[in-house]
Write a protein that holds these residues in place. Structure first.
Motif, PDB file in Angstrom:
ATOM      1  N   ASP A 144      -9.367  11.345   0.084  1.00 20.03           N
ATOM      2  CA  ASP A 144      -8.493  11.697  -1.030  1.00 20.03           C
ATOM      3  C   ASP A 144      -7.074  11.952  -0.522  1.00 20.03           C
ATOM      4  O   ASP A 144      -6.594  11.224   0.331  1.00 20.03           O
ATOM      5  CB  ASP A 144      -9.069  12.892  -1.803  1.00 20.03           C
ATOM      6  N   VAL A 145      -6.380  12.946  -1.031  1.00 21.52           N
ATOM      7  CA  VAL A 145      -4.981  13.285  -0.687  1.00 21.52           C
ATOM      8  C   VAL A 145      -4.069  12.053  -0.685  1.00 21.52           C
ATOM      9  O   VAL A 145      -3.153  11.943   0.117  1.00 21.52           O
ATOM     10  CB  VAL A 145      -4.874  14.054   0.653  1.00 21.52           C
ATOM     11  N   GLY A 146      -4.351  11.131  -1.593  1.00 20.64           N
ATOM     12  CA  GLY A 146      -3.552   9.911  -1.659  1.00 20.64           C
ATOM     13  C   GLY A 146      -4.014   8.818  -0.728  1.00 20.64           C
ATOM     14  O   GLY A 146      -3.378   7.768  -0.635  1.00 20.64           O
ATOM     15  N   ALA A 147      -5.144   9.018  -0.056  1.00 17.47           N
ATOM     16  CA  ALA A 147      -5.660   7.992   0.858  1.00 17.47           C
ATOM     17  C   ALA A 147      -6.056   6.728   0.115  1.00 17.47           C
ATOM     18  O   ALA A 147      -5.994   5.632   0.679  1.00 17.47           O
ATOM     19  CB  ALA A 147      -6.860   8.523   1.644  1.00 17.47           C
ATOM     20  N   THR A 148      -6.445   6.856  -1.158  1.00 12.21           N
ATOM     21  CA  THR A 148      -6.791   5.651  -1.908  1.00 12.21           C
ATOM     22  C   THR A 148      -5.544   4.824  -2.217  1.00 12.21           C
ATOM     23  O   THR A 148      -5.651   3.691  -2.674  1.00 12.21           O
ATOM     24  CB  THR A 148      -7.535   5.995  -3.212  1.00 12.21           C
ATOM     25  N   TYR A 149      -4.380   5.392  -1.938  1.00  8.63           N
ATOM     26  CA  TYR A 149      -3.122   4.639  -2.035  1.00  8.63           C
ATOM     27  C   TYR A 149      -2.716   4.080  -0.677  1.00  8.63           C
ATOM     28  O   TYR A 149      -2.410   2.891  -0.550  1.00  8.63           O
ATOM     29  CB  TYR A 149      -2.009   5.539  -2.579  1.00  8.63           C
ATOM     30  N   PHE A 150      -2.711   4.929   0.378  1.00  4.52           N
ATOM     31  CA  PHE A 150      -2.157   4.440   1.644  1.00  4.52           C
ATOM     32  C   PHE A 150      -3.160   3.637   2.480  1.00  4.52           C
ATOM     33  O   PHE A 150      -2.761   2.758   3.234  1.00  4.52           O
ATOM     34  CB  PHE A 150      -1.518   5.563   2.474  1.00  4.52           C
ATOM     35  N   LEU A 151      -4.445   3.875   2.334  1.00  3.54           N
ATOM     36  CA  LEU A 151      -5.407   3.092   3.126  1.00  3.54           C
ATOM     37  C   LEU A 151      -5.422   1.614   2.739  1.00  3.54           C
ATOM     38  O   LEU A 151      -5.445   0.742   3.622  1.00  3.54           O
ATOM     39  CB  LEU A 151      -6.811   3.685   2.997  1.00  3.54           C
ATOM     40  N   PRO A 152      -5.407   1.255   1.450  1.00  3.66           N
ATOM     41  CA  PRO A 152      -5.410  -0.175   1.106  1.00  3.66           C
ATOM     42  C   PRO A 152      -4.153  -0.914   1.542  1.00  3.66           C
ATOM     43  O   PRO A 152      -4.133  -2.150   1.521  1.00  3.66           O
ATOM     44  CB  PRO A 152      -5.516  -0.165  -0.430  1.00  3.66           C
ATOM     45  N   ARG A 153      -3.126  -0.190   1.946  1.00  2.00           N
ATOM     46  CA  ARG A 153      -1.873  -0.815   2.352  1.00  2.00           C
ATOM     47  C   ARG A 153      -1.742  -0.967   3.862  1.00  2.00           C
ATOM     48  O   ARG A 153      -0.693  -1.369   4.358  1.00  2.00           O
ATOM     49  CB  ARG A 153      -0.704  -0.022   1.749  1.00  2.00           C
ATOM     50  N   LEU A 154      -2.803  -0.674   4.579  1.00  2.00           N
ATOM     51  CA  LEU A 154      -2.840  -0.894   6.026  1.00  2.00           C
ATOM     52  C   LEU A 154      -3.241  -2.338   6.297  1.00  2.00           C
ATOM     53  O   LEU A 154      -3.617  -3.072   5.376  1.00  2.00           O
ATOM     54  CB  LEU A 154      -3.837   0.084   6.666  1.00  2.00           C
ATOM     55  N   PRO A 155      -3.170  -2.804   7.552  1.00  2.00           N
ATOM     56  CA  PRO A 155      -3.559  -4.184   7.866  1.00  2.00           C
ATOM     57  C   PRO A 155      -4.965  -4.523   7.371  1.00  2.00           C
ATOM     58  O   PRO A 155      -5.796  -3.639   7.139  1.00  2.00           O
ATOM     59  CB  PRO A 155      -3.483  -4.212   9.400  1.00  2.00           C
ATOM     60  N   ALA A 156      -5.231  -5.808   7.246  1.00  2.00           N
ATOM     61  CA  ALA A 156      -6.464  -6.304   6.638  1.00  2.00           C
ATOM     62  C   ALA A 156      -7.720  -5.598   7.139  1.00  2.00           C
ATOM     63  O   ALA A 156      -7.989  -5.584   8.336  1.00  2.00           O
ATOM     64  CB  ALA A 156      -6.587  -7.809   6.892  1.00  2.00           C
ATOM     65  N   GLY A 157      -8.467  -5.021   6.205  1.00  2.00           N
ATOM     66  CA  GLY A 157      -9.744  -4.396   6.524  1.00  2.00           C
ATOM     67  C   GLY A 157      -9.660  -2.992   7.090  1.00  2.00           C
ATOM     68  O   GLY A 157     -10.656  -2.252   7.079  1.00  2.00           O
ATOM     69  N   VAL A 158      -8.486  -2.590   7.588  1.00  2.00           N
ATOM     70  CA  VAL A 158      -8.367  -1.310   8.284  1.00  2.00           C
ATOM     71  C   VAL A 158      -8.626  -0.135   7.348  1.00  2.00           C
ATOM     72  O   VAL A 158      -9.321   0.823   7.703  1.00  2.00           O
ATOM     73  CB  VAL A 158      -6.983  -1.171   8.960  1.00  2.00           C
ATOM     74  N   GLY A 159      -8.076  -0.201   6.136  1.00  2.00           N
ATOM     75  CA  GLY A 159      -8.264   0.897   5.205  1.00  2.00           C
ATOM     76  C   GLY A 159      -9.715   1.100   4.833  1.00  2.00           C
ATOM     77  O   GLY A 159     -10.217   2.240   4.792  1.00  2.00           O
ATOM     78  N   MET A 160     -10.412  -0.002   4.572  1.00  2.00           N
ATOM     79  CA  MET A 160     -11.835   0.096   4.238  1.00  2.00           C
ATOM     80  C   MET A 160     -12.627   0.591   5.439  1.00  2.00           C
ATOM     81  O   MET A 160     -13.552   1.404   5.292  1.00  2.00           O
ATOM     82  CB  MET A 160     -12.347  -1.275   3.781  1.00  2.00           C
ATOM     83  N   TRP A 161     -12.271   0.130   6.620  1.00  2.00           N
ATOM     84  CA  TRP A 161     -12.936   0.579   7.849  1.00  2.00           C
ATOM     85  C   TRP A 161     -12.779   2.082   8.046  1.00  2.00           C
ATOM     86  O   TRP A 161     -13.770   2.794   8.255  1.00  2.00           O
ATOM     87  CB  TRP A 161     -12.341  -0.186   9.033  1.00  2.00           C
ATOM     88  N   LEU A 162     -11.550   2.571   7.953  1.00  2.00           N
ATOM     89  CA  LEU A 162     -11.311   4.001   8.136  1.00  2.00           C
ATOM     90  C   LEU A 162     -11.970   4.817   7.032  1.00  2.00           C
ATOM     91  O   LEU A 162     -12.550   5.873   7.282  1.00  2.00           O
ATOM     92  CB  LEU A 162      -9.809   4.282   8.166  1.00  2.00           C
ATOM     93  N   GLY A 163     -11.867   4.322   5.792  1.00  2.00           N
ATOM     94  CA  GLY A 163     -12.386   5.075   4.659  1.00  2.00           C
ATOM     95  C   GLY A 163     -13.893   5.171   4.619  1.00  2.00           C
ATOM     96  O   GLY A 163     -14.450   6.221   4.297  1.00  2.00           O
ATOM     97  N   LEU A 164     -14.570   4.079   4.961  1.00  2.00           N
ATOM     98  CA  LEU A 164     -16.032   4.078   4.908  1.00  2.00           C
ATOM     99  C   LEU A 164     -16.666   4.757   6.111  1.00  2.00           C
ATOM    100  O   LEU A 164     -17.616   5.535   5.969  1.00  2.00           O
ATOM    101  CB  LEU A 164     -16.561   2.641   4.799  1.00  2.00           C
ATOM    102  N   THR A 165     -16.167   4.463   7.301  1.00  2.00           N
ATOM    103  CA  THR A 165     -16.827   4.943   8.524  1.00  2.00           C
ATOM    104  C   THR A 165     -16.345   6.309   8.994  1.00  2.00           C
ATOM    105  O   THR A 165     -17.049   7.006   9.719  1.00  2.00           O
ATOM    106  CB  THR A 165     -16.616   3.959   9.687  1.00  2.00           C
TER     107      THR A 165
END
Length: 331
Positions: A144-165
Motif C-alpha cells: 500500500d502507501v501508494g505502492a500500487t502507483y509506483f510499483l507498476p511504473r518500475l521496469p518490466a515485471g519488477v513491480g509485480m515481482w516486488l509486490g508479490l514476493t
C-alpha cells in the motif's frame, strides 16, 4: 512523547524518526506528527528544504505499526483501522505533492510505510545498507502507501515481482530501478547529511553521488516470469523452470504468502498502472479496510510479528482455491 524530532536551521527543516526499539515503525502519533510538521513547513519561509533521517543505524523505517492495526482489527475497532490508513495515505500524498525539496536518507531497512515516506519524495538517498521491500503479502495484506502507483511504473515485471514476493532490494539496485535517486556509501552519509544541514545546497551536497548504477538483479528473468498480471501464469511459469534456483527461490517466497493477498495485489497493481496516485490511495484505503477484516491478516501478522513462528495457516491455503468472487469482495 513524540517519536519524531524536528529542527530548523540554515533553511533546512529536519525530521528525525526516533523510535529505534520498533525500527521506527509508524504509529498513529508519528503519522499525525509528520503531517502536522510537513504542513506547517510547506508554508514556512524559514524552511527551504526538508530532510528526513533516522536515529537508528538499523532502519530508516520498517513500515507501519502492523501489530497495533491487528489489535484494532481483532477488537472490531474499524474506525481506528480506517483512521490509521487514511492518515498515513494523506501523508504519502502530501509528500508526493510537496512544494519544497524533500530528501530522505535511507541507511538501513525501509519497508512498507518506510517507502511511503521516502519514495514519494523528490530525493531518495540510499547506501549499501539500505534494504528495501514491500513484504505485505506474507502477512495477509498488500503493498500500500501508494505502492500500487509506483510499483507498476518500475521496469518490466519488477513491480509485480516486488509486490508479490516481498523480495528485498539493496541500495545500488534501488537506484537502478528508480526507487532511489542517489547512492552514497554508508561511511560518507554523515558528511552528506551535514552538507545538506549547512544550507550549502542539494546540488553541492549530492554532486558526486548521482552516477548511473548498473543493477545486479536478473532483470530479464524478472520480466519473463513476472511480466504477467495473472498470479496463476506467474506461478505456472516459475514451476516450469526446472533446475532454475532463482525460480525455486521465488516459488518459496510466493508459497509463504497469503494466496488471497497475492490475487488482491496483482489486481491492484494492474489497475494502478493506469491510475493517478490519488486514485491508487483511495482504492488502497477501501481495500485496507476490507482485507484487515479477512482472517489471513490476523493470522499473517501473528505468524510473522507476534509469535514469529513463520508458519501461518491461511484461508484458503492454496492459490487454486482462491475464487475471483472472494477477491472482488476485497477490492
Amino acid at each position: 512523547m513524540s517519536y519524531i524530532r524536528t529542527s530548523v536551521s540554515n533553511g533546512v527543516g529536519e525530521i528525525v524518526l526516533d523510535r529505534p526499539k520498533a525500527l521506527n515503525a509508524l504509529d498513529q502519533s508519528m503519522i499525525d506528527d509528520l503531517y502536522e510538521t510537513l504542513t506547517a513547513w510547506g508554508d514556512d519561509d524559514a524552511v527551504e528544504t526538508v530532510l528526513v533521517t533516522s536515529s537508528s543505524d538499523r532502519a530508516f523505517c520498517a513500515g507501519g505499526d502492523i501489530r497495533a492495526i491487528r489489535d484494532s482489527a481483532l477488537a472490531g475497532d474499524t474506525a481506528a483501522v480506517t483512521k490509521y490508513f487514511a492518515s498515513e495515505y494523506r501523508v504519502n500524498q502530501l509528500i508526493a505533492e510537496y512544494p519544497k525539496p524533500y530528501v530522505a536518507l535511507v541507511d538501513g531497512a525501509a519497508m512498507g510505510g518506510g517507502l511511503g515516506i521516502s519514495v514519494h519524495g523528490e530525493i531518495r538517498v540510499v547506501t549499501e545498507k539500505a534494504l528495501i521491500a514491500m513484504p505485505e503479502t506474507a502477512i495477509g495484506f498488500f503493498p500500500d502507501v501508494g505502492a500500487t502507483y509506483f510499483l507498476p511504473r518500475l521496469p518490466a515485471g519488477v513491480g509485480m515481482w516486488l509486490g508479490l514476493t516481498g523480495a528485498r532490494v539493496r541500495g545500488s539496485d534501488a537506484v537502478a530501478l528508480g526507487l532511489a535517486t542517489h547512492y552514497v556509501p554508508s561511511e560518507e552519509l554523515a558528511t552528506v547529511a551535514d552538507s545538506i544541514r549547512s544550507g550549502a545546497g542539494l546540488a553541492e551536497a549530492l554532486a558526486d553521488h548521482r552516477d548511473p548504477v548498473e543493477p545486479s538483479l536478473p532483470l530479464r528473468k524478472i520480466a519473463d516470469y513476472f511480466g504477467d498480471v495473472s498470479v496463476d501464469a506467474v506461478v505456472g511459469g516459475l514451476r516450469g523452470a526446472v533446475g532454475d534456483d532463482w525460480a525455486e527461490e521465488m516459488l518459496a517466497l510466493l508459497g509463504s504468502a497469503s494466496p488471497t493477498s497475492l490475487f488482491v495485489t496483482a489486481r491492484l497493481l494492474e489497475e494502478g498502472g493506469s491510475s493517478s496516485l490519488a486514485e491508487c490511495l483511495e482504492r488502497e484505503l477501501s481495500t485496507a479496510e476490507k482485507i484487515t477484516a479477512h482472517p489471513d491478516f490476523a493470522e499473517g501478522v501473528r505468524a510473522v510479528l507476534v509469535d514469529k513462528d513463520r508458519n501461518p495457516s491461511f484461508t484458503p491455503p492454496t492459490i487454486a482455491e482462491v475464487s475471483p468472487e472472494a477477491v472482488a469482495e476485497i477490492i
